[in-house]
Design a protein around this motif. Structure first.
Motif, PDB file in Angstrom:
ATOM      1  N   PHE A 122       0.718  -1.141   0.046  1.00 53.47           N
ATOM      2  CA  PHE A 122      -0.061   0.096  -0.113  1.00 53.47           C
ATOM      3  C   PHE A 122       0.857   1.208  -0.060  1.00 53.47           C
ATOM      4  CE2 PHE A 122      -3.281  -2.985   1.401  1.00 53.47           C
ATOM      5  CZ  PHE A 122      -4.258  -2.561   0.374  1.00 53.47           C
ATOM      6  N   ILE A 123       2.193   1.253   0.616  1.00 55.27           N
ATOM      7  CA  ILE A 123       2.995   2.426   0.468  1.00 55.27           C
ATOM      8  C   ILE A 123       3.412   2.642  -0.989  1.00 55.27           C
ATOM      9  CG2 ILE A 123       5.433   3.091   0.887  1.00 55.27           C
ATOM     10  CD1 ILE A 123       5.146   1.745   3.304  1.00 55.27           C
ATOM     11  N   PHE A 172       0.302   4.162  -2.793  1.00 53.91           N
ATOM     12  CA  PHE A 172       0.202   5.600  -2.492  1.00 53.91           C
ATOM     13  C   PHE A 172       0.958   6.528  -2.986  1.00 53.91           C
ATOM     14  CE2 PHE A 172       0.605   9.277   0.446  1.00 53.91           C
ATOM     15  CZ  PHE A 172      -0.899   9.673   0.275  1.00 53.91           C
ATOM     16  N   LEU A 187      -5.182  -1.052   7.686  1.00 54.52           N
ATOM     17  CA  LEU A 187      -4.386  -0.566   6.746  1.00 54.52           C
ATOM     18  C   LEU A 187      -4.821   0.021   5.714  1.00 54.52           C
ATOM     19  CD1 LEU A 187      -1.309  -0.136   5.906  1.00 54.52           C
ATOM     20  CD2 LEU A 187      -1.418  -2.450   5.078  1.00 54.52           C
ATOM     21  N   THR A 218      -4.893   3.969   4.135  1.00 54.62           N
ATOM     22  CA  THR A 218      -4.493   4.243   2.805  1.00 54.62           C
ATOM     23  C   THR A 218      -5.493   4.910   2.184  1.00 54.62           C
ATOM     24  OG1 THR A 218      -3.019   2.315   2.848  1.00 54.62           O
ATOM     25  CG2 THR A 218      -3.591   3.351   0.502  1.00 54.62           C
TER      26      THR A 218
END
Length: 225
Positions: free
Chosen positions: A100-101, A104, A147, A151
């Protein structure tokens, strides 16, 4: 288990098509952590698959499973609980946090000036359903709703911030944001449908109740076949 293997390659393709260059150190560290987490999860899933063939029931905790609680010596149960921790907790965190980092970081580059605003093409609308179902499965089966929610909220904040600067999402950003929005709706429908299920409620206590599809399968579907 195939999605465990293809996810790093899909992310690499996503990074290559990013509208702007992403921080290399962050991307490399995320990819390495993701591969390690996916590997742990893949090993755990392989063992769990064998347990399922032996009668393991995913809607029950490790110690409540009939094939586990009668093991001798009893210390073997601790080993299976450790396996569950590596598979369902540590492996998931190492896999999904960098996943997810990267999503994003990619999303932050998907903005364009208002006068150059783009719309999502027909192919994007056709792929929206499968994309949302993919994320729905990751969120529910991976038990990562917190999480995912963080996000999504970060994406909403980014959209608001960029609008104040006179920028809007391009076609890629619209597709990702729409996929996450539909995923939120699907998760809400899933939770509402199983809200009063007493067995799943016991397996997944707390206010953020999001049962796993495979737990639902072993509880309500498997025995009916």
């Amino acid at each position: 288990m195939a999605y465990n293997v293809i996810t790093p390659f899909l992310l690499l393709k996503l990074i290559e098509r990013s509208p702007r260059a992403l921080p290399r150190s962050a991307v490399y560290l995320s990819i390495i952590t993701l591969v390690m987490g996916a590997s742990i999860h893949l090993v755990g899933d392989s063992i769990n698959h064998r347990l399922l063939l032996s009668g393991y029931q995913l809607h029950l905790s490790v110690r409540e499973n009939p094939i586990i609680k009668d093991l001798k010596p009893a210390t073997l149960i601790d080993s299976f609980e450790l396996l569950y921790f590596y598979d369902e907790q540590l492996g998931h965190l190492m896999w999904y946090i960098p996943f997810f980092i990267i999503l994003f970081l990619y999303f932050t580059g998907c903005f364009t000036h208002v006068k150059e605003e783009k719309t999502m093409p027909l192919s994007g609308w056709l792929l929206l359903g499968p994309s949302a179902l993919y994320y729905w499965y990751l969120v529910t089966e991976g038990q990562i709703f917190q999480l995912f929610l963080l996000t999504f909220l970060a994406m909403v904040a980014m959209v608001i911030h960029q609008r104040h600067k006179g920028s809007v999402l391009d076609a890629n950003g619209l597709f990702l944001f729409a996929s996450f929005s539909v995923t939120m709706f699907l998760v809400a429908v899933w939770v509402a449908w199983l809200w009063s299920d007493p067995v799943l409620r016991k397996k997944y206590p707390g206010h953020l109740y999001v049962p796993e599809p495979w737990s639902y399968y072993t509880l309500h579907v498997k025995d009916s076949h």
